[in-house]
Design a protein around this motif. Structure first.
Motif, mmCIF file in Angstrom:
data_model
loop_
_atom_site.group_PDB
_atom_site.id
_atom_site.type_symbol
_atom_site.label_atom_id
_atom_site.label_comp_id
_atom_site.label_asym_id
_atom_site.label_seq_id
_atom_site.Cartn_x
_atom_site.Cartn_y
_atom_site.Cartn_z
ATOM 1 N N ALA A 35 -5.403 6.857 -12.125
ATOM 2 C CA ALA A 35 -4.936 6.763 -10.741
ATOM 3 C C ALA A 35 -3.417 6.747 -10.700
ATOM 4 C CB ALA A 35 -5.484 5.490 -10.093
ATOM 5 N N ALA A 36 -2.854 7.475 -9.730
ATOM 6 C CA ALA A 36 -1.409 7.442 -9.514
ATOM 7 C C ALA A 36 -1.142 7.393 -8.019
ATOM 8 C CB ALA A 36 -0.741 8.674 -10.132
ATOM 9 N N PHE A 37 -0.094 6.658 -7.641
ATOM 10 C CA PHE A 37 0.265 6.542 -6.233
ATOM 11 C C PHE A 37 1.064 7.758 -5.791
ATOM 12 C CE2 PHE A 37 -1.512 2.506 -5.782
ATOM 13 C CZ PHE A 37 -1.148 1.668 -6.825
ATOM 14 N N LEU A 38 0.794 8.216 -4.577
ATOM 15 C CA LEU A 38 1.564 9.300 -3.967
ATOM 16 C C LEU A 38 2.512 8.664 -2.964
ATOM 17 C CD1 LEU A 38 -1.398 11.754 -3.164
ATOM 18 C CD2 LEU A 38 -0.143 11.476 -5.329
ATOM 19 N N GLN A 39 3.770 9.073 -3.022
ATOM 20 C CA GLN A 39 4.805 8.456 -2.197
ATOM 21 C C GLN A 39 5.685 9.552 -1.615
ATOM 22 O OE1 GLN A 39 7.143 5.817 -4.638
ATOM 23 N NE2 GLN A 39 7.704 4.512 -2.923
ATOM 24 N N GLY A 66 3.397 6.247 -20.111
ATOM 25 C CA GLY A 66 3.357 5.107 -21.030
ATOM 26 C C GLY A 66 3.333 3.781 -20.298
ATOM 27 N N ARG A 67 3.607 3.814 -18.981
ATOM 28 C CA ARG A 67 3.637 2.569 -18.196
ATOM 29 C C ARG A 67 2.496 2.588 -17.196
ATOM 30 N NH1 ARG A 67 8.762 -0.050 -17.981
ATOM 31 N NH2 ARG A 67 8.418 -0.626 -15.803
ATOM 32 N N ARG A 109 0.857 -1.170 0.000
ATOM 33 C CA ARG A 109 0.000 0.000 0.000
ATOM 34 C C ARG A 109 0.903 1.233 0.000
ATOM 35 N NH1 ARG A 109 -5.082 0.102 0.818
ATOM 36 N NH2 ARG A 109 -5.193 -1.855 1.997
ATOM 37 N N TYR A 110 0.608 2.192 -0.878
ATOM 38 C CA TYR A 110 1.386 3.427 -0.964
ATOM 39 C C TYR A 110 0.781 4.485 -0.048
ATOM 40 C CZ TYR A 110 3.962 1.335 -4.802
ATOM 41 O OH TYR A 110 4.768 0.501 -5.558
ATOM 42 N N ASP A 111 1.532 5.588 0.136
ATOM 43 C CA ASP A 111 1.091 6.602 1.104
ATOM 44 C C ASP A 111 -0.271 7.186 0.739
ATOM 45 O OD1 ASP A 111 3.383 6.468 2.820
ATOM 46 O OD2 ASP A 111 4.511 7.427 1.193
ATOM 47 N N GLY A 112 -0.480 7.428 -0.562
ATOM 48 C CA GLY A 112 -1.755 7.989 -0.994
ATOM 49 C C GLY A 112 -1.988 7.685 -2.462
ATOM 50 N N GLU A 113 -3.095 8.232 -2.980
ATOM 51 C CA GLU A 113 -3.474 7.950 -4.370
ATOM 52 C C GLU A 113 -4.313 9.115 -4.882
ATOM 53 O OE1 GLU A 113 -4.608 3.828 -4.884
ATOM 54 O OE2 GLU A 113 -5.813 4.282 -6.650
ATOM 55 N N THR A 123 -7.138 3.147 -15.091
ATOM 56 C CA THR A 123 -5.721 3.214 -15.432
ATOM 57 C C THR A 123 -4.980 3.473 -14.132
ATOM 58 O OG1 THR A 123 -6.050 4.062 -17.683
ATOM 59 C CG2 THR A 123 -3.934 4.546 -16.644
ATOM 60 N N VAL A 124 -4.019 2.609 -13.787
ATOM 61 C CA VAL A 124 -3.200 2.808 -12.597
ATOM 62 C C VAL A 124 -1.754 2.933 -13.087
ATOM 63 C CG1 VAL A 124 -2.454 1.893 -10.368
ATOM 64 C CG2 VAL A 124 -4.797 1.467 -11.172
ATOM 65 N N PHE A 125 -1.185 4.128 -12.960
ATOM 66 C CA PHE A 125 0.175 4.347 -13.464
ATOM 67 C C PHE A 125 1.189 3.566 -12.639
ATOM 68 C CE2 PHE A 125 -0.703 7.124 -16.826
ATOM 69 C CZ PHE A 125 -1.727 7.986 -16.448
ATOM 70 N N ASN A 126 2.231 3.067 -13.360
ATOM 71 C CA ASN A 126 3.293 2.294 -12.708
ATOM 72 C C ASN A 126 4.242 3.208 -11.943
ATOM 73 O OD1 ASN A 126 6.427 1.210 -13.677
ATOM 74 N ND2 ASN A 126 5.167 -0.088 -12.343
ATOM 75 N N GLN A 127 4.550 4.378 -12.527
ATOM 76 C CA GLN A 127 5.452 5.323 -11.851
ATOM 77 C C GLN A 127 4.659 6.081 -10.777
ATOM 78 O OE1 GLN A 127 6.883 8.806 -14.124
ATOM 79 N NE2 GLN A 127 8.962 8.232 -13.514
#
Ligand SMILES: NS(=O)(=O)c1c(F)c(F)c(SCCc2ccc(C(=O)O)cc2)c(F)c1NC1CCCCCCC1
Ligand SMILES: [Zn+2]
Length: 257
Positions: A142-146, A188-189, A111-115, A209-213
């Motif tokens: 969607a993108a993860f916040l870290q 692109g990832r 689990r990442y800090d946020g999204e 869509t969930v970004f890898n980066q």
């Protein structure tokens, strides 16, 4: 909010009583098992159009008791990366607390800090209300916040307004900002799957869509997000994430190998 009953993250097991779709077989969020994803060369990089909003155009930022929502103009569109055009509706965030992370999706159980979620609708339907009930009617980027080493300048205009919307129902404005800057540089990832809204009414109409980066914010920015807002009855608005849902046989595609 949408639908009838009042709900909270504390009673997520009862959601399906008032919102039957919440008990469906295509629910979000999910854990992304990177060993089970299927590479698809059809998945082109996600390209946004109209993302550089006019700074003189103020945008509404609101604490709706469940998250902080920035309304977006329909002039912001997804120009490629999906089979059809999608128009922006709003973006909002999910986070944890000083005690732990709060992303909705997880990757290999992490689990990442946020999204951040940017919500779009398919304009080929007459209205958003119609689109959100049709399969593929909605798309969420969607993108993860870290936590990273320094402040993320793109998030500053949003985060510095949080204290203006501390209480549920409070609204303020944010000057037009570079929306693209809120997403990872590498678009692109990503992972792609069919799922749902992660909140009641849980409509199973979202092309995810969930970004890898990941997106890096400073520790101070993340803790501002975790400690500023209040939800129902002045309780801290924290851990506003739904637990991961079963895939029920769904496949998760990856735009990269
Ligand atoms: N992850 S997500 O995209 O499912 C999501 C959440 F997890 C969310 F938690 C939210 S906020 C909770 C739903 C809600 C409540 C009040 C109001 C209002 O007063 O206007 C609006 C919405 C939230 F707004 C969204 N996105 C919304 C879902 C509700 C309505 C459908 C179209 C906009 C996307
Ligand atoms: Zn969301």
């Amino acid at each position: 909010g949408p639908g009838h009953g009042h709900w909270s993250y504390a009673d997520k097991d009862e959601w399906q009583l008032a919102f039957p779709d919440c008990g469906g077989q295509m629910q979000s969020p999910i854990n992304i098992d990177t060993n089970s994803t299927i590479f698809s060369r059809e998945l082109q990089p996600v390209v946004l159009a109209g993302y550089n909003l006019d700074p003189s155009e103020p945008l509404s930022l609101m604490n709706n008791g469940h998250t902080v929502v920035l309304r977006l103009p329909g002039s912001l569109t997804i120009a490629s990366g999906y089979p059809q055009e999608y128009r922006a509706m709003q973006l909002h965030l999910h986070w944890g607390s000083p005690e732990g992370p709060g992303s909705e999706h997880t990757v290999d159980g992490r689990r990442y800090d946020g999204e951040i979620h940017m919500v779009y609708y398919n304009p080929s339907y007459d209205s958003v209300k119609v689109a959100m009930r049709q399969p593929g009617g909605l798309a969420v980027l969607a993108a993860f916040l870290q936590v990273g080493p320094e402040d993320n300048v793109h998030y500053q205009p949003l985060l510095e307004q949080l204290r203006e919307v501390q209480e549920e129902g409070k609204e303020t404005t944010v000057a037009g900002l570079n929306i693209e800057g809120l997403l990872p540089a590498n678009r692109g990832r990503y992972y792609r799957y069919s799922g749902s809204l992660t909140t009641p009414p849980c409509y199973q109409t979202v092309n995810w869509t969930v970004f890898n980066q990941t997106v890096l914010l400073s520790k101070d920015q993340i803790s501002l997000l975790e400690t500023t807002l209040q939800g129902d009855d002045d309780k801290d608005l924290q851990n506003n994430f739904r637990l991961t849902q079963s895939l029920h046989g769904r496949k998760v595609l990856a735009s990269f190998q």
